[in-house]
Enzyme design. Sequence first.
Site, PDB file in Angstrom:
ATOM      1  N   SER A  12      49.506  92.020  -7.874  1.00  0.00           N
ATOM      2  CA  SER A  12      50.906  92.315  -7.557  1.00  0.00           C
ATOM      3  C   SER A  12      51.558  93.059  -8.712  1.00  0.00           C
ATOM      4  CB  SER A  12      51.654  91.006  -7.288  1.00  0.00           C
ATOM      5  OG  SER A  12      52.996  91.266  -6.948  1.00  0.00           O
ATOM      6  N   GLY A  13      52.209  94.186  -8.391  1.00  0.00           N
ATOM      7  CA  GLY A  13      52.861  94.997  -9.406  1.00  0.00           C
ATOM      8  C   GLY A  13      52.005  96.115  -9.942  1.00  0.00           C
TER       9      GLY A  13
ATOM     10  N   THR B 102      51.925  99.908  -3.241  1.00  0.00           N
ATOM     11  CA  THR B 102      52.854 100.432  -2.244  1.00  0.00           C
ATOM     12  C   THR B 102      53.210 101.884  -2.525  1.00  0.00           C
ATOM     13  OG1 THR B 102      53.776  98.223  -1.872  1.00  0.00           O
ATOM     14  CG2 THR B 102      55.118 100.093  -1.195  1.00  0.00           C
TER      15      THR B 102
ATOM     16  N   ASN C 147      56.949  91.525  -9.590  1.00  0.00           N
ATOM     17  CA  ASN C 147      57.111  92.856  -9.018  1.00  0.00           C
ATOM     18  C   ASN C 147      58.491  92.955  -8.389  1.00  0.00           C
ATOM     19  OD1 ASN C 147      56.803  95.356  -7.884  1.00  0.00           O
ATOM     20  ND2 ASN C 147      55.103  94.828  -6.555  1.00  0.00           N
TER      21      ASN C 147
ATOM     22  N   SER D 152      57.796  93.824  -4.277  1.00  0.00           N
ATOM     23  CA  SER D 152      56.528  93.216  -3.882  1.00  0.00           C
ATOM     24  C   SER D 152      56.411  93.160  -2.366  1.00  0.00           C
ATOM     25  CB  SER D 152      56.432  91.801  -4.459  1.00  0.00           C
ATOM     26  OG  SER D 152      55.246  91.167  -4.037  1.00  0.00           O
ATOM     27  N   SER D 153      55.269  93.587  -1.849  1.00  0.00           N
ATOM     28  CA  SER D 153      55.010  93.497  -0.405  1.00  0.00           C
ATOM     29  C   SER D 153      54.751  92.038  -0.057  1.00  0.00           C
ATOM     30  CB  SER D 153      53.804  94.361  -0.021  1.00  0.00           C
ATOM     31  OG  SER D 153      54.048  95.716  -0.272  1.00  0.00           O
TER      32      SER D 153
ATOM     33  N   GLY E 250      48.945  91.974  -3.244  1.00  0.00           N
ATOM     34  CA  GLY E 250      48.018  91.838  -4.362  1.00  0.00           C
ATOM     35  C   GLY E 250      47.756  90.387  -4.718  1.00  0.00           C
TER      36      GLY E 250
ATOM     37  N   GLU F 128      47.853  86.960  -6.479  1.00  0.00           N
ATOM     38  CA  GLU F 128      49.012  86.297  -7.078  1.00  0.00           C
ATOM     39  C   GLU F 128      48.611  84.962  -7.683  1.00  0.00           C
ATOM     40  OE1 GLU F 128      52.557  88.130  -4.229  1.00  0.00           O
ATOM     41  OE2 GLU F 128      51.969  86.034  -3.998  1.00  0.00           O
TER      42      GLU F 128
END
Length: 1087
Positions: free
Chosen positions: A102-103, A107, A149, A152-153, A378, A380
């Site tokens: 994540s981050g 995206t 993030n 974040s998605s 991502g 986590e």
Amino acid sequence: MEEKLPEDLANLSQLDEQSLLEVLTGRFTRNLIYTYIGDILVAINPFKYLSIYEKEVSQYKCHEKKSLPPHIFAVADRAYQSMLGRLATGPKNQCIVISGESGAGKTESTKLLLRHIMELCKANSQLEQQILQVNPLLEAFGNAQTVMNDNSSRFGKYIQLRFQNSSVKGAKINEYLLEKSRVVHQDEGEQNFHIFYFMFAGISTEDKEIYGLLDPKRYRYLNGRFGKEDMVQAWCLKYAEVCNAMDMVGFEEQEKVDMMTILAGILSLGNIAFETTDTDALKVSEASRGWLKATAGQFGVQEEDLLKSLTCTTSVTRGEAIQRLHNQQQAEDARDSIAKVAYGRVFGWIVSKVNELLAPKVDCDVELNEIGILDIFGFENFAVNRFEQLCINLANEQLQYFFNHHIFLMEQKEYKEEGITWETITYKDNKPILDLFLTKPIGILSLLDEQSAFPQATDRDFVDKLNSKFKTAPNFEVVRNHTPLFTIVHYAGKVQYNASGFLEKNRDTIPANIRKLFIDSVTPLLSVLFAATISRTGTLMPRKAKLQVADDNFNSTRKQSVGAQFKRSLAVLMEKMFAAGPHFVRCIKPNQSKQPDQLDSKLVMDQMRYNGLMETIRIRRDGFSWRPKFREFAERFVCSCMSILNSTELSGWKCGSSRLFFKYWHQEELARLLERLGRAALVIQKNYRTRICRRRYLALLAEIRRQRQAQWEREEREEEEERRRQQLEEERRRRLELEQENRRPASPPVPLPRKKKPEPRPRSVLSTVLKAAHLAPVPQPRSKLFEATLFDNELDAPLMLQATDEERMKGKQLKKTNTIHWFKETQVRKLTRDGGFPSWFHGMISRRRAEDLLINKPLGCFLVRVGQSREGFTLTYRGADRCRHYMVEMQSNGKYVILGEDRAHSSLTDLVQYHTQLGIMPFMELLTLPCGQMCDQEPDYEELKAFTSSSSPSSSLSSSAVERPAEDQDMDTGSHKVHLETQRLFLLPGGNSNPESHKPPVLKHISDRRIRVEATQMEHKNDDPTGESRPFPRLYPSIRLAMREIQQIQQQSQDQIQVSSGKAMSSWKRTGELSISRLISFIHKHT
């Protein structure tokens, strides 16, 4: 001079972790964030804007890999060319897998890939812009700020782009596991979904009153927090982007209003609080009575029914309804459950609506190619990891297995089977971790479903079950704690999970009475959402009409747990990806603080290790990434495999028992050779066709000359015969004259009067025609629609051309008639203002006529005209060197878009006004001066010229006014003038210029009265530029009353606080005065 760093890590002379880290760090400090590992791209998130994405990168199209630096656009180009079969392989579906924690920038990478693929397949269609607008729309509803993030998605998506040949024909979005629990709860430092903050920042004060929105700090689901001023301004711009994206994709205005009202209802629902009564029954607290009314109005249901669904559960046993009262915790759980389900279904409906609007509009039997882009959450590891983190990390384990399978497992297995000499490369296989989760019947997800089936089971029971089953498993660790905890050793490290709430989230149940309540809602969208079915993969499938509550299909699908749906969706995803040609993008996060120009070596090294970059470099350097079978290779190159390869200078390839083995760069080299051969083939074809056409031309020319010679000889013979006939006739006439002279009696000569010289007779038209028939044939002008024959200048050609032109004119006239009908039915009311058309509107004039009007106008002058052969408009602009014509399309939702632009407008006037401030792409041309009519009395509408030759529009207007009574002559102003002008403007040629001439007198008066009434109504709609009624929530009055009640209660509570504080202050003053008086008396007494 700076040392040149390698662009491909597979070319490193020394392969170890330190040298690898030094190369990546050096490139990052120079803003070179992309690096190759063979055909795999490594991308480091820069956390800042870079200029490497500007227009100059259009050179990444059919390029050679070594000619340009590494770039995300190169991956897009490679996938596109592979899909078309241009890279030494046949046409095949492709998929691009973007992975990272994540981050790491997944995206943004997805958006860049989409942008470049749409640039590569750019065609004269608005579909490309619609597809690009999907990402900001889904980001607003599916992304949120987390501690790792800012964007974040909170869901996964797989975008399938459908192509026919080289042009895109449609798209489909597959969404996975939205984190619905974020709607009702966010950890410290995190936020709810973006759309809630965008709404409060972007919606006007009037619209907030319509939707029932108050100060955002009042809402419990937002934790009573909002952003700073600069953040609010950014959110306001984001909200405008979201609204524009919905307009571009094709959402209706009423759908948007209903959706925003439901979101406002979710926030109001969170503010409902409960308190107990003397009878142990629950009631809504006095302070939250207004919030209950507001929620009921926003959801379109009755207040009493909503309260009943929150405070009790009704079940039917043997035909008898039994009510069970909730305690306070159960009522709050029911409230939060409704909020989560409602938001989840709104998000699912958005995805379903996008898929419906972007579906390929081709026949079912047409085969489409596909490029899939996977952008999934991502890996986590938070301070507290819940059910959502378990599913997210499971998805990342599946992607890591897919990567290992393609890069290591399948490749090395084929080396052994084909007898290729190979030293096995060891890698970290995560198959045991997947088995720990997915094995039946003792996997973690299977045990979770088993425990979820028992109503009395608890989260502690589930953890105890895991401890007893997996205590000896190498990837599972038992945690001794009173809290239900357990640890999984993932490929990226250990993660400790808190199992609190696992069973409830996995069940994801919603009571039947709540579902029935919302199906009966007067808000159509909410009714559709809860009448929809849920597929086995968790996808929402809306229905076209309301159905009965008792639905076996719905009940059967709802029995599937969230874990089972997610497991099924992962299996379907992997099936699609294994059937396609993969391209990998490995994203790396440089630091935890999300700051630019900072790289944490330890963090980067950890990601390199668990992503297996060292092993990937080794296998890409020594291995063979392209392994076609003999038959595939021969079919592609239409020749013997060995003869092809021996004719090239390729080295390093190997031949197995049934396959050929190539390095990753061999594929591009063969594609380059194939392209060179293709160009050579084109040259050969060009010269061959030139020679054949030349030969045919010479043969035709000889034939024409032969025919002309024969015709000339035939004419010569005919002329010779004619001369002989005339000579014989003349000889015969002379003989007759001599015979007559000899028979006359002799007489003295008498002088005769002198005859006048005969005047020349006029040339006979008939003789001219006859002589012209003997002339050489003249070539006739050819129609574009007429296919030329060998002798198209002979006798039949004019007739055939005339028939073709007549058919073309009939088709053109039919299109024009349909366009006029479309304009009258849908556009007149929207375009007229103050009794007339805007000065820049010029009706249905031709392209040449528009250019003639603008030829002497200054730069920036423009006009808008109706398309002659399509339902739409064209904006003609006077450019610096030429006139440009921009097509303006009207979408299914009534919005106007310039073809190729990324913004939709509610009316043509708004479109023109917008582009006076912002230029039209791609030349950024500003509209400065409207092109007015030629004069005030006679507008230059081409359609008027067919019937205004005898009388001008002004005279016809005056004549029609004279024929009417005096009290009705005011109809030449206002709406009636617009009516007459529009009728005359688009009257077909040859028609009567007076639109009222065919009506009886009584009907004329009725029509005039109706027009005056419509004009009066239009005067009261000046606030609505489109002339259409604005959509409102169905229970808007109830929402307004509830908002006023909430504000009154809030004001009363503030007044009470002020009164109580005032009383406390006065008592403090009295106490203080008494103490001072006593002190003074004490002093006086002792002095």
